[in-house]
Design a protein around this motif. Sequence first.
Motif, PDB file in Angstrom:
ATOM      1  N   VAL A 169       0.842  -1.204   0.000  1.00  0.00           N
ATOM      2  CA  VAL A 169       0.000   0.000   0.000  1.00  0.00           C
ATOM      3  C   VAL A 169       0.877   1.254   0.000  1.00  0.00           C
ATOM      4  CG1 VAL A 169      -1.702   1.316   1.339  1.00  0.00           C
ATOM      5  CG2 VAL A 169      -1.954  -1.162   1.081  1.00  0.00           C
ATOM      6  N   ASP A 170       1.990   1.219   0.740  1.00  0.00           N
ATOM      7  CA  ASP A 170       2.933   2.340   0.709  1.00  0.00           C
ATOM      8  C   ASP A 170       3.476   2.543  -0.706  1.00  0.00           C
ATOM      9  OD1 ASP A 170       2.664   2.689   3.435  1.00  0.00           O
ATOM     10  OD2 ASP A 170       4.551   1.703   3.951  1.00  0.00           O
ATOM     11  N   ALA A 171       3.782   1.453  -1.390  1.00  0.00           N
ATOM     12  CA  ALA A 171       4.326   1.561  -2.746  1.00  0.00           C
ATOM     13  C   ALA A 171       3.302   2.144  -3.719  1.00  0.00           C
ATOM     14  CB  ALA A 171       4.800   0.198  -3.238  1.00  0.00           C
ATOM     15  N   LEU A 172       2.038   1.766  -3.558  1.00  0.00           N
ATOM     16  CA  LEU A 172       0.979   2.376  -4.365  1.00  0.00           C
ATOM     17  C   LEU A 172       0.961   3.890  -4.151  1.00  0.00           C
ATOM     18  CD1 LEU A 172      -0.248  -0.580  -4.716  1.00  0.00           C
ATOM     19  CD2 LEU A 172      -2.471   0.534  -4.525  1.00  0.00           C
ATOM     20  N   ALA A 173       1.053   4.282  -2.891  1.00  0.00           N
ATOM     21  CA  ALA A 173       1.028   5.709  -2.567  1.00  0.00           C
ATOM     22  C   ALA A 173       2.251   6.419  -3.144  1.00  0.00           C
ATOM     23  CB  ALA A 173       0.972   5.895  -1.058  1.00  0.00           C
ATOM     24  N   ALA A 174       3.410   5.730  -3.151  1.00  0.00           N
ATOM     25  CA  ALA A 174       4.623   6.333  -3.701  1.00  0.00           C
ATOM     26  C   ALA A 174       4.494   6.584  -5.195  1.00  0.00           C
ATOM     27  CB  ALA A 174       5.821   5.419  -3.412  1.00  0.00           C
ATOM     28  N   VAL A 175       3.965   5.611  -5.927  1.00  0.00           N
ATOM     29  CA  VAL A 175       3.779   5.785  -7.370  1.00  0.00           C
ATOM     30  C   VAL A 175       2.767   6.898  -7.640  1.00  0.00           C
ATOM     31  CG1 VAL A 175       2.967   4.685  -9.490  1.00  0.00           C
ATOM     32  CG2 VAL A 175       4.433   3.413  -7.906  1.00  0.00           C
ATOM     33  N   ASP A 176       1.691   6.927  -6.864  1.00  0.00           N
ATOM     34  CA  ASP A 176       0.702   8.000  -7.010  1.00  0.00           C
ATOM     35  C   ASP A 176       1.341   9.366  -6.783  1.00  0.00           C
ATOM     36  OD1 ASP A 176      -2.010   9.283  -7.006  1.00  0.00           O
ATOM     37  OD2 ASP A 176      -1.521   9.571  -4.876  1.00  0.00           O
ATOM     38  N   ARG A 383      -7.112  -7.490   6.187  1.00  0.00           N
ATOM     39  CA  ARG A 383      -6.893  -6.173   5.585  1.00  0.00           C
ATOM     40  C   ARG A 383      -5.951  -5.332   6.443  1.00  0.00           C
ATOM     41  NH1 ARG A 383     -10.432  -3.752   1.925  1.00  0.00           N
ATOM     42  NH2 ARG A 383     -10.258  -1.771   3.045  1.00  0.00           N
ATOM     43  N   PRO A 384      -5.196  -4.403   5.801  1.00  0.00           N
ATOM     44  CA  PRO A 384      -4.407  -3.473   6.597  1.00  0.00           C
ATOM     45  C   PRO A 384      -5.306  -2.668   7.534  1.00  0.00           C
ATOM     46  CG  PRO A 384      -3.798  -3.362   4.274  1.00  0.00           C
ATOM     47  CD  PRO A 384      -5.037  -4.190   4.352  1.00  0.00           C
ATOM     48  N   ALA A 385      -4.775  -2.285   8.676  1.00  0.00           N
ATOM     49  CA  ALA A 385      -5.563  -1.543   9.663  1.00  0.00           C
ATOM     50  C   ALA A 385      -5.888  -0.133   9.188  1.00  0.00           C
ATOM     51  CB  ALA A 385      -4.819  -1.482  10.990  1.00  0.00           C
ATOM     52  N   SER A 386      -5.074   0.401   8.284  1.00  0.00           N
ATOM     53  CA  SER A 386      -5.314   1.716   7.698  1.00  0.00           C
ATOM     54  C   SER A 386      -4.860   1.699   6.248  1.00  0.00           C
ATOM     55  CB  SER A 386      -4.556   2.808   8.470  1.00  0.00           C
ATOM     56  OG  SER A 386      -4.660   4.053   7.812  1.00  0.00           O
ATOM     57  N   LEU A 387      -5.481   2.528   5.420  1.00  0.00           N
ATOM     58  CA  LEU A 387      -5.103   2.626   4.014  1.00  0.00           C
ATOM     59  C   LEU A 387      -4.597   4.019   3.659  1.00  0.00           C
ATOM     60  CD1 LEU A 387      -8.084   0.672   2.374  1.00  0.00           C
ATOM     61  CD2 LEU A 387      -5.840  -0.203   3.052  1.00  0.00           C
ATOM     62  N   SER A 388      -4.432   4.857   4.661  1.00  0.00           N
ATOM     63  CA  SER A 388      -4.042   6.246   4.432  1.00  0.00           C
ATOM     64  C   SER A 388      -2.566   6.466   4.736  1.00  0.00           C
ATOM     65  CB  SER A 388      -4.880   7.185   5.308  1.00  0.00           C
ATOM     66  OG  SER A 388      -6.246   7.104   4.964  1.00  0.00           O
ATOM     67  N   GLY A 400      13.145  15.538  14.606  1.00  0.00           N
ATOM     68  CA  GLY A 400      12.952  14.231  13.999  1.00  0.00           C
ATOM     69  C   GLY A 400      13.434  14.132  12.576  1.00  0.00           C
ATOM     70  N   GLY A 401      13.961  15.242  12.037  1.00  0.00           N
ATOM     71  CA  GLY A 401      14.547  15.208  10.710  1.00  0.00           C
ATOM     72  C   GLY A 401      13.579  15.134   9.553  1.00  0.00           C
ATOM     73  N   THR A 402      12.277  15.382   9.788  1.00  0.00           N
ATOM     74  CA  THR A 402      11.301  15.393   8.693  1.00  0.00           C
ATOM     75  C   THR A 402      10.277  16.501   8.900  1.00  0.00           C
ATOM     76  OG1 THR A 402       9.806  13.828   9.780  1.00  0.00           O
ATOM     77  CG2 THR A 402      11.452  12.909   8.274  1.00  0.00           C
ATOM     78  N   VAL A 403       9.658  16.895   7.811  1.00  0.00           N
ATOM     79  CA  VAL A 403       8.497  17.779   7.848  1.00  0.00           C
ATOM     80  C   VAL A 403       7.411  17.168   6.970  1.00  0.00           C
ATOM     81  CG1 VAL A 403       9.757  19.917   8.314  1.00  0.00           C
ATOM     82  CG2 VAL A 403       9.434  19.164   5.947  1.00  0.00           C
ATOM     83  N   GLY A 404       6.171  17.486   7.271  1.00  0.00           N
ATOM     84  CA  GLY A 404       5.063  16.975   6.477  1.00  0.00           C
ATOM     85  C   GLY A 404       4.931  17.698   5.154  1.00  0.00           C
ATOM     86  N   VAL A 405       4.651  16.943   4.098  1.00  0.00           N
ATOM     87  CA  VAL A 405       4.390  17.507   2.771  1.00  0.00           C
ATOM     88  C   VAL A 405       2.921  17.354   2.406  1.00  0.00           C
ATOM     89  CG1 VAL A 405       4.914  17.306   0.301  1.00  0.00           C
ATOM     90  CG2 VAL A 405       6.740  17.048   1.999  1.00  0.00           C
ATOM     91  N   GLU A 406       2.361  16.175   2.692  1.00  0.00           N
ATOM     92  CA  GLU A 406       0.941  15.927   2.451  1.00  0.00           C
ATOM     93  C   GLU A 406       0.338  15.217   3.654  1.00  0.00           C
ATOM     94  OE1 GLU A 406       0.930  15.414  -2.456  1.00  0.00           O
ATOM     95  OE2 GLU A 406       0.445  13.711  -1.181  1.00  0.00           O
ATOM     96  N   ASP A 407      -0.880  15.634   4.023  1.00  0.00           N
ATOM     97  CA  ASP A 407      -1.594  14.973   5.109  1.00  0.00           C
ATOM     98  C   ASP A 407      -2.066  13.589   4.665  1.00  0.00           C
ATOM     99  OD1 ASP A 407      -1.273  17.046   6.907  1.00  0.00           O
ATOM    100  OD2 ASP A 407      -3.152  18.027   6.339  1.00  0.00           O
ATOM    101  N   ALA A 411      -4.447   6.588  -1.555  1.00  0.00           N
ATOM    102  CA  ALA A 411      -4.062   6.647  -2.964  1.00  0.00           C
ATOM    103  C   ALA A 411      -5.184   6.091  -3.828  1.00  0.00           C
ATOM    104  CB  ALA A 411      -2.794   5.835  -3.195  1.00  0.00           C
ATOM    105  N   PRO A 412      -5.435   6.680  -4.984  1.00  0.00           N
ATOM    106  CA  PRO A 412      -6.467   6.150  -5.881  1.00  0.00           C
ATOM    107  C   PRO A 412      -6.167   4.699  -6.251  1.00  0.00           C
ATOM    108  CG  PRO A 412      -5.680   8.297  -6.630  1.00  0.00           C
ATOM    109  CD  PRO A 412      -4.769   7.874  -5.528  1.00  0.00           C
ATOM    110  N   GLY A 413      -7.203   3.871  -6.263  1.00  0.00           N
ATOM    111  CA  GLY A 413      -7.042   2.497  -6.690  1.00  0.00           C
ATOM    112  C   GLY A 413      -6.680   1.521  -5.593  1.00  0.00           C
TER     113      GLY A 413
END
Length: 422
Positions: A169-176, A383-388, A400-407, A411-413
């Motif tokens: 699911v993470d990989a789907l989100a990465a491609v999106d 099923r995964p516990a979350s899809l977001s 923590g060395g990161t900032v948020g880019v998208e909430d 991902a579609p599909g």
Amino acid sequence: MNIRNRTTRAVLALSLAVLVAATGCSSKAKSGDGGDTRADGVRTGPGVTADTIRLGALTDLTGPYATLGKSNVQAQQLWADQVNARGGICRRKIEIVVKDHGYDVQKAVTAYADIASDVAALPQVIGSSVVAALLEDIERDKMLTFPQAWSASLLGKDAVQVLGTTYDVDALAAVDYLTRTKDIRKGDKIGHVYFEGDYGDNALEGSTWAAEQAGLTVVGRRIQATDTDLSAQVAALAKAGVKAVLISTGPAQTASLVGVAAASGLKIPVVTNAPGYAPQLLKTQAAPALVAMLSIVSAAPSVNSDLPGVKAMVAAYKKKYPDSSVDSGVLSGYNAARLMGEDLKKACAAGSLARAEVIKAHRSQTHLDTGLGTPQNFSDPSRPASLSTYVLKPDTKALGGTVGVEDAHRAPGVEEYLEQRS
């Protein structure tokens, strides 16, 4: 009846009377399914006494994920201390038994055998291969287990809960994310460098499916966890003409790939997921390239998030561990402990802390929100516990060395993908 028989019967009767009286005066009595019913009316099982709930952590403190392990252990101890300061759970104090397996499967199997009879559940087990080796025992023992591993192969087990999203699911989100924001178009090639095993193979499933939907071609490169110089992989991907790269590995491999790519002039977008990044990378020579090129897809927000729950957790962690960095492992470890705590509370309210009842309480949670990210639905083991997922970026100045880019968003599909996978 002779005197000897009458004497024997009298002794047996007296012994039985003493046994019954002793049982009646005991603070606990055996229940029908092997648990104990305590004086407070709560049935218990392994790892639970009248005043203690013991939980186990099979972690990596000396291997490739030692940074993650340390963060998880400290965060979960923080949670236990906070819970105990408020009186515990079910009027019992929480104890966490920590075993370091160094990311060695055989050591992990031995460690599980050492603690299995003395803990109620496992809010931390690091490593997909470790969990896979323990699955039969975990299911047999009805040991509710939260892996710090997110392979879809761990789904479908009643006692095992993958928290958040799975690698695919993470990989789907990465491609999106790449197609929406990085000008990756139909007909382009994208690289995917991934660890051999459940982690990488599951991530490749997701990227391959998403790429097909978007009209992209995936150029895959499988590596070992011991590979730390990715110069050959970068050269091969450059020769193939990829326009972006996904990487499903550990932080050291991410730093190598991004650093080598930047140095060789292959300045293209790179996307990893939470296990592939650590803020310590920003103290290496690869830091400028990571800031310029890398994005992180994650089921959890940045520890720099403005969410009140995250801010409170970070403040408490920094106070307890002032010399430790605050990274994504802190948030994932603390969140896992919080979720386990909610399951224990619900099981207590139902009158039983026996393992099977803790699992039953867990599977009844359909919208469990700790305030540390997205709500979790544990009702369907398949099923995964979350899809977001969130999208984060490295930042040298951010906590923590990161900032948020998208909430967090889906991902579609993703639903279509899960339907065809099942």
